[in-house]
Design an enzyme around this catalytic site. Structure first.
Site, PDB file in Angstrom:
ATOM      1  N   LYS A   8      10.948  35.829 -24.463  1.00  0.00           N
ATOM      2  CA  LYS A   8      10.101  35.311 -25.539  1.00  0.00           C
ATOM      3  C   LYS A   8      10.194  33.795 -25.544  1.00  0.00           C
ATOM      4  O   LYS A   8      11.141  33.190 -25.023  1.00  0.00           O
ATOM      5  CB  LYS A   8      10.514  35.879 -26.901  1.00  0.00           C
ATOM      6  CG  LYS A   8      11.979  35.648 -27.308  1.00  0.00           C
ATOM      7  CD  LYS A   8      12.271  34.284 -27.886  1.00  0.00           C
ATOM      8  CE  LYS A   8      13.735  34.129 -28.272  1.00  0.00           C
ATOM      9  NZ  LYS A   8      14.096  32.715 -28.608  1.00  0.00           N
ATOM     10  N   ALA A  93      19.179  30.174 -22.059  1.00  0.00           N
ATOM     11  CA  ALA A  93      17.900  29.488 -21.940  1.00  0.00           C
ATOM     12  C   ALA A  93      17.096  29.491 -23.228  1.00  0.00           C
ATOM     13  O   ALA A  93      16.066  28.822 -23.334  1.00  0.00           O
ATOM     14  CB  ALA A  93      17.072  30.132 -20.830  1.00  0.00           C
ATOM     15  N   GLY A  97      16.664  36.989 -23.392  1.00  0.00           N
ATOM     16  CA  GLY A  97      16.728  38.042 -22.378  1.00  0.00           C
ATOM     17  C   GLY A  97      17.717  39.146 -22.706  1.00  0.00           C
ATOM     18  O   GLY A  97      17.414  40.327 -22.557  1.00  0.00           O
ATOM     19  N   GLY A  98      18.913  38.773 -23.168  1.00  0.00           N
ATOM     20  CA  GLY A  98      19.904  39.787 -23.521  1.00  0.00           C
ATOM     21  C   GLY A  98      19.455  40.634 -24.699  1.00  0.00           C
ATOM     22  O   GLY A  98      19.683  41.849 -24.732  1.00  0.00           O
ATOM     23  N   SER A  99      18.803  40.013 -25.659  1.00  0.00           N
ATOM     24  CA  SER A  99      18.285  40.750 -26.808  1.00  0.00           C
ATOM     25  C   SER A  99      17.201  41.729 -26.391  1.00  0.00           C
ATOM     26  O   SER A  99      17.129  42.861 -26.897  1.00  0.00           O
ATOM     27  CB  SER A  99      17.723  39.773 -27.841  1.00  0.00           C
ATOM     28  OG  SER A  99      18.735  38.926 -28.351  1.00  0.00           O
ATOM     29  N   ASP A 132      17.719  38.330 -32.892  1.00  0.00           N
ATOM     30  CA  ASP A 132      16.319  38.464 -32.457  1.00  0.00           C
ATOM     31  C   ASP A 132      16.053  39.753 -31.684  1.00  0.00           C
ATOM     32  O   ASP A 132      14.983  39.921 -31.111  1.00  0.00           O
ATOM     33  CB  ASP A 132      15.876  37.241 -31.635  1.00  0.00           C
ATOM     34  CG  ASP A 132      16.755  36.989 -30.415  1.00  0.00           C
ATOM     35  OD1 ASP A 132      17.716  37.756 -30.203  1.00  0.00           O
ATOM     36  OD2 ASP A 132      16.483  36.021 -29.690  1.00  0.00           O
TER      37      ASP A 132
END
Length: 269
Positions: A8, A93, A97-99, A132
């Site tokens: 996102k 970043a 991505g992990g979320s 998030d």
């Protein structure tokens, strides 16, 4: 079963106050971008987690995919599975991505084990895993409040615009980014901003993390400046990490401008 968790960007990120519990209240628009990881779940005799692609910082047992499985297993009789995560989205970043991996893990488990959990219940579970995570339970832009877990529909559409997303070789931790924050109320609400032409976003749509992060890492500010230099309608740091994005009205030859970084570029859909 395979899923493709996206990343996102944040269109505006306003930190409005620090809460008694140590978290901050924020206002933002989360917008999904089709730069994805690859997540696979298959039946197994015993639980296993493996990964490939980009290295994932931290202990394996702390991976959010594992935590998502454990969260549902506390309440449902889940059989063992083998999870394989091919990591493509850069870490540190500000891209979530992990979320996204955690949320898509919940979505896959809901389907595979036919739990029939409604979307809101999945979002409630996801919010327990990260601020998030809930956003990634669905696939549309959302207005985020609270820690980012309070979500509502918002009218903004980047479809047809060309996005360039650049991640330099810098990792900005969430704690590091928040350490430099000075909470304040925004001059313009996001709803007001999105009623204006994108050309006006440059002066109206702010990411509050930029002030302190740019001071510590001038190369990140240089990336934003370069986005405008090659014709971006709007450019910003995403989230609290080191990635910078530019929104263009047509495809651009970004290759000669961003050589010392990881880049994703494409038309938004």
């Amino acid at each position: 079963m395979v899923s493709f968790p996206p990343c996102k960007i944040n269109l505006g990120l306003q930190i409005i106050n620090k809460r008694p519990d140590g978290y901050h209240d924020l206002l933002t628009c989360f917008y999904p971008v089709p730069w994805t990881d690859i997540l696979e779940i298959i039946p197994a005799d015993q639980f296993a987690f493996t990964s490939s692609g980009n290295s994932i910082p931290g202990a394996t047992e702390d991976n959010l995919c594992i935590k998502a499985y454990q969260l549902l297993k506390q309440e449902f009789d889940l059989a063992p599975v083998h999870i394989h995560l091919h990591k493509i989205i850069p870490t540190g970043a500000g891209l979530g991505g992990g979320s996204a991996d955690a949320a898509h893990m919940l979505r896959l488990l809901n389907t595979i084990f036919q739990l029939q959990l409604p979307q809101q219940t999945l979002m409630d579970y996801a919010a327990k895993l990260g601020s998030d995570c809930a956003f990634f339970i669905q696939d549309n832009p959302m207005f985020g409040q609270g820690r980012g877990e309070i979500l509502a529909k918002i009218s903004v559409n980047l479809r047809g615009n060309y996005l360039v997303l650049v991640k330099p070789e810098i990792h900005v931790s969430t704690a590091e980014a928040f350490a430099g924050i000075r909470p304040r109320r925004p001059q313009h609400t996001l709803e007001e901003v999105f009623l204006q032409p994108m050309a006006d976003w440059k002066t109206m749509l702010k990411n509050d993390f930029e002030e302190s992060v740019f001071w510590k890492y001038p190369v990140i500010q240089a990336l934003k400046d370069k986005m405008y230099g090659i014709g971006a309608q709007y450019a910003s740091m995403s989230g609290s990490g080191s990635a910078v994005f530019g929104i263009f009205d047509a495809e651009v030859a970004w290759e000669k401008h961003f050589t010392q970084a990881t880049v994703w570029a494409g038309f938004m859909r």
